[in-house]
Write a protein that holds these residues in place. Structure first.
Motif, short mmCIF file in Angstrom:
data_model
loop_
_atom_site.label_atom_id
_atom_site.label_comp_id
_atom_site.label_asym_id
_atom_site.label_seq_id
_atom_site.Cartn_x
_atom_site.Cartn_y
_atom_site.Cartn_z
N ALA A 79 5.81 -7.17 2.65
CA ALA A 79 5.14 -5.99 3.23
C ALA A 79 3.76 -5.73 2.64
N GLY A 80 3.34 -6.51 1.67
CA GLY A 80 2.03 -6.29 1.06
C GLY A 80 1.99 -4.99 0.27
N TYR A 81 0.90 -4.25 0.47
CA TYR A 81 0.73 -2.97 -0.24
C TYR A 81 1.32 -1.80 0.54
N SER A 82 1.85 -2.05 1.73
CA SER A 82 2.16 -0.98 2.67
C SER A 82 3.34 -0.09 2.25
N LEU A 83 4.18 -0.53 1.32
CA LEU A 83 5.35 0.27 0.93
C LEU A 83 5.17 0.95 -0.43
N LEU A 84 3.98 0.96 -0.98
CA LEU A 84 3.76 1.60 -2.28
C LEU A 84 4.01 3.10 -2.20
N TRP A 85 3.66 3.71 -1.08
CA TRP A 85 3.91 5.14 -0.91
C TRP A 85 5.41 5.43 -0.95
N LEU A 86 6.19 4.54 -0.39
CA LEU A 86 7.64 4.72 -0.37
C LEU A 86 8.22 4.55 -1.77
N SER A 211 -6.36 -5.82 -5.06
CA SER A 211 -7.39 -4.93 -4.53
C SER A 211 -7.09 -3.47 -4.87
N GLY A 212 -8.01 -2.82 -5.57
CA GLY A 212 -7.83 -1.41 -5.93
C GLY A 212 -7.82 -0.52 -4.70
N THR A 213 -8.66 -0.83 -3.72
CA THR A 213 -8.73 -0.03 -2.49
C THR A 213 -7.43 -0.10 -1.72
N GLU A 214 -6.92 -1.32 -1.55
CA GLU A 214 -5.66 -1.48 -0.82
C GLU A 214 -4.50 -0.85 -1.57
N LEU A 215 -4.56 -0.91 -2.89
CA LEU A 215 -3.52 -0.29 -3.70
C LEU A 215 -3.48 1.22 -3.47
N LEU A 216 -4.64 1.87 -3.52
CA LEU A 216 -4.71 3.32 -3.32
C LEU A 216 -4.29 3.70 -1.90
N LEU A 220 -1.26 6.26 -0.83
CA LEU A 220 -1.61 7.53 -0.18
C LEU A 220 -1.30 7.57 1.32
N VAL A 221 -1.30 6.42 1.98
CA VAL A 221 -1.14 6.40 3.45
C VAL A 221 0.24 5.83 3.81
N PRO A 222 1.15 6.66 4.30
CA PRO A 222 2.48 6.15 4.72
C PRO A 222 2.35 5.18 5.87
N LYS A 223 3.01 4.04 5.75
CA LYS A 223 2.94 3.02 6.78
C LYS A 223 4.27 2.27 6.80
N LEU A 224 4.83 2.10 7.99
CA LEU A 224 6.12 1.41 8.11
C LEU A 224 6.16 0.69 9.45
N SER A 225 6.60 -0.56 9.43
CA SER A 225 6.71 -1.33 10.68
C SER A 225 8.11 -1.90 10.80
N THR A 292 2.43 -5.12 -6.52
CA THR A 292 1.05 -5.49 -6.16
C THR A 292 0.72 -6.93 -6.53
N VAL A 293 1.29 -7.43 -7.63
CA VAL A 293 1.06 -8.83 -8.00
C VAL A 293 1.57 -9.76 -6.89
N PHE A 294 2.77 -9.51 -6.40
CA PHE A 294 3.33 -10.37 -5.37
C PHE A 294 2.70 -10.10 -4.00
N ALA A 295 2.20 -8.88 -3.80
CA ALA A 295 1.47 -8.59 -2.56
C ALA A 295 0.17 -9.40 -2.51
N LYS A 296 -0.54 -9.40 -3.64
CA LYS A 296 -1.82 -10.14 -3.69
C LYS A 296 -1.59 -11.65 -3.55
N ALA A 297 -0.52 -12.14 -4.18
CA ALA A 297 -0.32 -13.58 -4.24
C ALA A 297 0.31 -14.17 -2.99
N PHE A 298 1.24 -13.44 -2.37
CA PHE A 298 2.08 -14.09 -1.35
C PHE A 298 2.16 -13.39 0.00
N TYR A 299 1.53 -12.21 0.13
CA TYR A 299 1.58 -11.52 1.43
C TYR A 299 0.91 -12.36 2.51
#
Length: 495
Positions: A79-86, A211-216, A220-225, A292-299
């Motif tokens: 899911a990349g960075y998209s589930l950090l809010w969760l 990416s610091g921007t994608e991390l933030l 902050l932005v809820p996203k779910l697919s 975030t390490v695995f999001a950056k490396a393998f997403y």
């Protein structure tokens, strides 16, 4: 008999979680003064906060066990960075549950297993005990195998998985050794293990440079697919561990508190709330590093869906290479710290669960040995069977997640029923607003885990006989949950 407004219910002076001599003396907490007598909570003290610090960090280890790390890396890879809010909100929900567990232990002087034993009929108590033990064994198997994987990596494959399991089995003796030196020494040991995890995964975070921007934005932005539903359910489902609720309600009794004074009890609750929040903030940051390490490396890579606890280190090594210290070993060190710390706290929780539900008064070494054996024997069997098959270990992990998900209502529902009752909590029962929020969170967690169970059994259950068995079990399971909720209305304290 109703307690006076400035007191909590007077319960048995018999210590189950800790003997009086084992408790940490908090300076001034039991000394008579005008503030305590008049019911005013003493002013904040950094020294007292330090003396109360410990139980929350032991509790937070369940948020960092190998099962959680696997959920983190899969969420990041798929899911990349998209589930950090969760992840953040799931940790907040976990904090609410743990604060209620701490409140119960502080206000009553008894832990959740002991109160369940007193407040429920014998048959209910035995069912709850079996469910708690199954949840603990399931968690322990994951934790021991996580440690064994780390040991196998660090030994360059010289030690097979079952060898790592045997080494990990010896950690109960480390636990007993440290416990003999006092609660604070044990807590310091766990602080070192948490620091080891933090440094290891922070090192990986620095190597990956996400990416610091994608991390933030992810926070902050809820996203779910629809493609990340399974990972989202996993993030929430692995945060609340049934045995951890029992554990925290017992750990908070390691400090001396005069429960005859409302101000002293409130003071303890305040300090425990602060240290628990700090501990879970640290656990959130560590989980964030892994995701975030695995999001950056393998997403968005072809191998994203095939990454698990067994092969994660190797994929990291292929991605980032050697360096000053190969990232494979950095990962293994963090995983070993997570596995060792969580298996020892699992042993600790097992003692409280067994002693509370069965009212056993066994020696510490014997209770630790029994608790450890319950998990180690099946783990060795699984390690021998699955040592050569990564896919088989992944299937085992899915079944263990299901096992623990099934048990969650049997820890949360008794907790909420007990902490809401004035006959049990006195002036410290939770109010209507907090009770509503707590039940909503509990309902949400149960529904999310129900989705996980439904999705799992839909793909695994085949054949008329197996379907009939699962259907009968589901009916009995739902009936027992309904019984626990309705029975909670009639809980009364026993003099």
């Amino acid at each position: 008999m109703q307690p006076e407004d400035n007191q909590v219910p007077l319960l048995s002076n018999h210590d189950v979680a800790y003997d009086s001599g084992d408790k940490v003396h908090v300076v001034g907490i039991n000394e008579p003064d005008d503030e305590g007598s008049l019911g005013a909570v003493p002013p904040f003290s950094w020294k007292k906060l330090w003396l109360f610090t410990g139980p929350g960090f032991l509790m937070s280890i369940a948020f960092l066990d190998p099962g959680n790390l696997e959920g983190d890396l899969q969420a990041g890879a798929i899911a990349g960075y998209s589930l950090l809010w969760l992840l953040m909100w799931a940790t907040a929900m976990g904090l609410l549950v743990q604060l209620l567990a701490a409140r119960l232990g502080v206000a009553t002087g008894k832990h959740l297993a002991e109160l369940c034993s007193e407040e429920y009929p014998t048959w209910t108590r035995m069912v709850l005990w079996v469910m708690a033990e199954l949840a603990l064994i399931g968690a322990d198997i994951q934790e021991v195998i996580g440690s064994a994987i780390a040991i196998k990596i660090l030994s360059n494959g010289a030690l097979p998985l079952w060898g790592g399991v045997l080494i990990t089995a010896c950690d109960c003796f480390v636990f007993l050794f440290l416990e003999n030196y006092g609660v604070r020494k044990l807590e310091a040991f766990f602080a070192v293990l948490i620091a080891t995890m933090a440094v290891s995964f922070a090192w990986m975070f620095g190597e990956a440079k996400p990416s610091g921007t994608e991390l933030l934005l992810g926070i902050l932005v809820p996203k779910l697919s629809s493609k990340t539903i399974k990972q989202a359910v996993g993030v929430v489902g692995c945060i609340i561990m049934p045995h951890n609720v029992f554990l925290h309600s017992a750990l908070v009794q390691s400090r001396e508190i005069d429960r005859n004074k409302k101000a002293r009890v409130q003071e303890a609750i305040n300090y425990y709330s602060i240290e628990s929040a700090a501990a879970l903030l640290i656990s959130f940051i560590i989980n964030l590093f892994v995701t975030t390490v695995f999001a950056k490396a393998f997403y968005n890579t072809e191998i994203a869906s095939g990454i698990g606890l067994v092969n994660a280190g190797q994929y990291l090594e292929e991605k980032y290479g050697g360096g000053l210290i190969p990232i494979l070993y950095i990962w293994a060190i963090g995983l070993l710290a997570a596995g060792q710390s969580s298996t020892i706290t699992g042993t600790y929780a097992g003692q409280f669960i067994m002693g509370g539900f069965l009212k056993l008064r066994l020696k510490k070494w014997l209770r630790a040995l029994i608790t450890r054996t319950c998990a180690i024997i099946p783990t060795i069997v699984f390690a021998l069977i699955f040592d050569t098959s990564e896919s088989a270990l992944d299937v085992l992990n899915e079944w263990l997640n299901v096992l623990q998900s099934i048990q969650i209502p049997f820890a949360l529902i008794p907790l909420l029923c007990l902490v809401s009752k004035e006959q049990i909590m006195g002036a410290f029962r939770i109010g209507n607003v907090l009770k509503t929020v707590a039940w909503l969170v509990t309902g949400l967690v149960i529904v999310i885990n129900g989705y996980l169970l439904l999705d799992f059994f839909k793909s695994e259950v085949t054949g008329l006989m197996f379907t009939s068995i699962v259907s009968a079990f589901t009916g009995a399971y739902l009936a027992f949950i309904i019984y626990l909720v309705s029975r909670g209305r009639h809980i009364k304290s026993r003099d």
